[in-house]
Write a protein that holds these residues in place. Sequence first.
Motif, PDB file in Angstrom:
ATOM      1  N   ASN A 151     -14.109   3.466  -4.118  1.00  0.00           N
ATOM      2  CA  ASN A 151     -15.135   2.881  -4.983  1.00  0.00           C
ATOM      3  C   ASN A 151     -16.172   3.915  -5.430  1.00  0.00           C
ATOM      4  N   ALA A 152     -16.185   5.112  -4.812  1.00  0.00           N
ATOM      5  CA  ALA A 152     -17.091   6.185  -5.236  1.00  0.00           C
ATOM      6  C   ALA A 152     -16.427   7.089  -6.290  1.00  0.00           C
ATOM      7  N   GLY A 153     -15.168   6.794  -6.629  1.00  0.00           N
ATOM      8  CA  GLY A 153     -14.476   7.552  -7.667  1.00  0.00           C
ATOM      9  C   GLY A 153     -13.666   8.737  -7.176  1.00  0.00           C
ATOM     10  N   HIS A 154     -13.580   8.943  -5.860  1.00  0.00           N
ATOM     11  CA  HIS A 154     -12.771  10.040  -5.324  1.00  0.00           C
ATOM     12  C   HIS A 154     -11.289   9.686  -5.462  1.00  0.00           C
ATOM     13  N   ARG A 155     -10.502  10.627  -5.973  1.00  0.00           N
ATOM     14  CA  ARG A 155      -9.060  10.415  -6.120  1.00  0.00           C
ATOM     15  C   ARG A 155      -8.321  11.268  -5.110  1.00  0.00           C
ATOM     16  N   PHE A 156      -7.252  10.695  -4.551  1.00  0.00           N
ATOM     17  CA  PHE A 156      -6.412  11.414  -3.595  1.00  0.00           C
ATOM     18  C   PHE A 156      -5.045  10.752  -3.565  1.00  0.00           C
ATOM     19  N   GLU A 157      -4.080  11.388  -2.911  1.00  0.00           N
ATOM     20  CA  GLU A 157      -2.715  10.874  -2.841  1.00  0.00           C
ATOM     21  C   GLU A 157      -2.382  10.450  -1.419  1.00  0.00           C
ATOM     22  N   ALA A 158      -1.453   9.506  -1.310  1.00  0.00           N
ATOM     23  CA  ALA A 158      -0.963   9.083   0.006  1.00  0.00           C
ATOM     24  C   ALA A 158       0.470   8.571  -0.140  1.00  0.00           C
ATOM     25  N   TRP A 159       1.266   8.787   0.901  1.00  0.00           N
ATOM     26  CA  TRP A 159       2.663   8.352   0.933  1.00  0.00           C
ATOM     27  C   TRP A 159       2.783   7.027   1.676  1.00  0.00           C
ATOM     28  N   PHE A 160       3.691   6.150   1.185  1.00  0.00           N
ATOM     29  CA  PHE A 160       3.948   4.854   1.809  1.00  0.00           C
ATOM     30  C   PHE A 160       5.444   4.597   1.829  1.00  0.00           C
ATOM     31  N   ARG A 161       5.889   3.808   2.798  1.00  0.00           N
ATOM     32  CA  ARG A 161       7.315   3.448   2.886  1.00  0.00           C
ATOM     33  C   ARG A 161       7.736   2.540   1.743  1.00  0.00           C
ATOM     34  N   SER A 162       6.801   1.699   1.292  1.00  0.00           N
ATOM     35  CA  SER A 162       7.110   0.745   0.227  1.00  0.00           C
ATOM     36  C   SER A 162       5.802   0.246  -0.372  1.00  0.00           C
ATOM     37  N   SER A 163       5.904  -0.473  -1.467  1.00  0.00           N
ATOM     38  CA  SER A 163       4.736  -1.093  -2.082  1.00  0.00           C
ATOM     39  C   SER A 163       4.128  -2.119  -1.124  1.00  0.00           C
ATOM     40  N   ALA A 164       4.993  -2.843  -0.419  1.00  0.00           N
ATOM     41  CA  ALA A 164       4.519  -3.835   0.549  1.00  0.00           C
ATOM     42  C   ALA A 164       3.771  -3.162   1.693  1.00  0.00           C
ATOM     43  N   ASP A 165       4.211  -1.972   2.096  1.00  0.00           N
ATOM     44  CA  ASP A 165       3.527  -1.225   3.144  1.00  0.00           C
ATOM     45  C   ASP A 165       2.110  -0.867   2.702  1.00  0.00           C
ATOM     46  N   PHE A 166       1.972  -0.409   1.451  1.00  0.00           N
ATOM     47  CA  PHE A 166       0.633  -0.142   0.923  1.00  0.00           C
ATOM     48  C   PHE A 166      -0.207  -1.415   0.958  1.00  0.00           C
ATOM     49  N   ASP A 167       0.353  -2.520   0.460  1.00  0.00           N
ATOM     50  CA  ASP A 167      -0.389  -3.787   0.408  1.00  0.00           C
ATOM     51  C   ASP A 167      -0.867  -4.224   1.789  1.00  0.00           C
ATOM     52  N   ARG A 168       0.000  -4.114   2.808  1.00  0.00           N
ATOM     53  CA  ARG A 168      -0.371  -4.506   4.172  1.00  0.00           C
ATOM     54  C   ARG A 168      -1.521  -3.639   4.696  1.00  0.00           C
ATOM     55  N   GLN A 169      -1.416  -2.325   4.469  1.00  0.00           N
ATOM     56  CA  GLN A 169      -2.464  -1.430   4.959  1.00  0.00           C
ATOM     57  C   GLN A 169      -3.783  -1.670   4.233  1.00  0.00           C
ATOM     58  N   ALA A 170      -3.713  -1.905   2.925  1.00  0.00           N
ATOM     59  CA  ALA A 170      -4.931  -2.156   2.149  1.00  0.00           C
ATOM     60  C   ALA A 170      -5.578  -3.469   2.591  1.00  0.00           C
ATOM     61  N   GLU A 171      -4.770  -4.496   2.800  1.00  0.00           N
ATOM     62  CA  GLU A 171      -5.289  -5.800   3.216  1.00  0.00           C
ATOM     63  C   GLU A 171      -5.997  -5.712   4.572  1.00  0.00           C
ATOM     64  N   ARG A 172      -5.461  -4.904   5.467  1.00  0.00           N
ATOM     65  CA  ARG A 172      -6.046  -4.749   6.806  1.00  0.00           C
ATOM     66  C   ARG A 172      -7.143  -3.681   6.829  1.00  0.00           C
TER      67      ARG A 172
END
Length: 69
Positions: free
Chosen positions: A11-32
């Motif tokens: 939310n401060a505008g910093h951009r970075f990259e991250a690897w995930f096993r799947s789109s659902a994996d990203f969603d689970r981590q973001a939700e938690r």
Amino acid sequence: RGMILYDLQCNAGHRFEAWFRSSADFDRQAERRLLCCAVCGTSDVEKAAMAPALHGTYAEQRPLAAPAG
């Protein structure tokens, strides 16, 4: 099985990259709220807008010259 590379932004505008096993994996981590900004540490992180991938050769991607006249 392959991995997915996402461009993320906090939310401060910093951009970075991250690897995930799947789109659902990203969603689970973001939700938690397990994701955090690599720059400032906030957990208010979402996928950043990404430019579309371009396919083909460089010559195919160049714009055509405007007609003379």
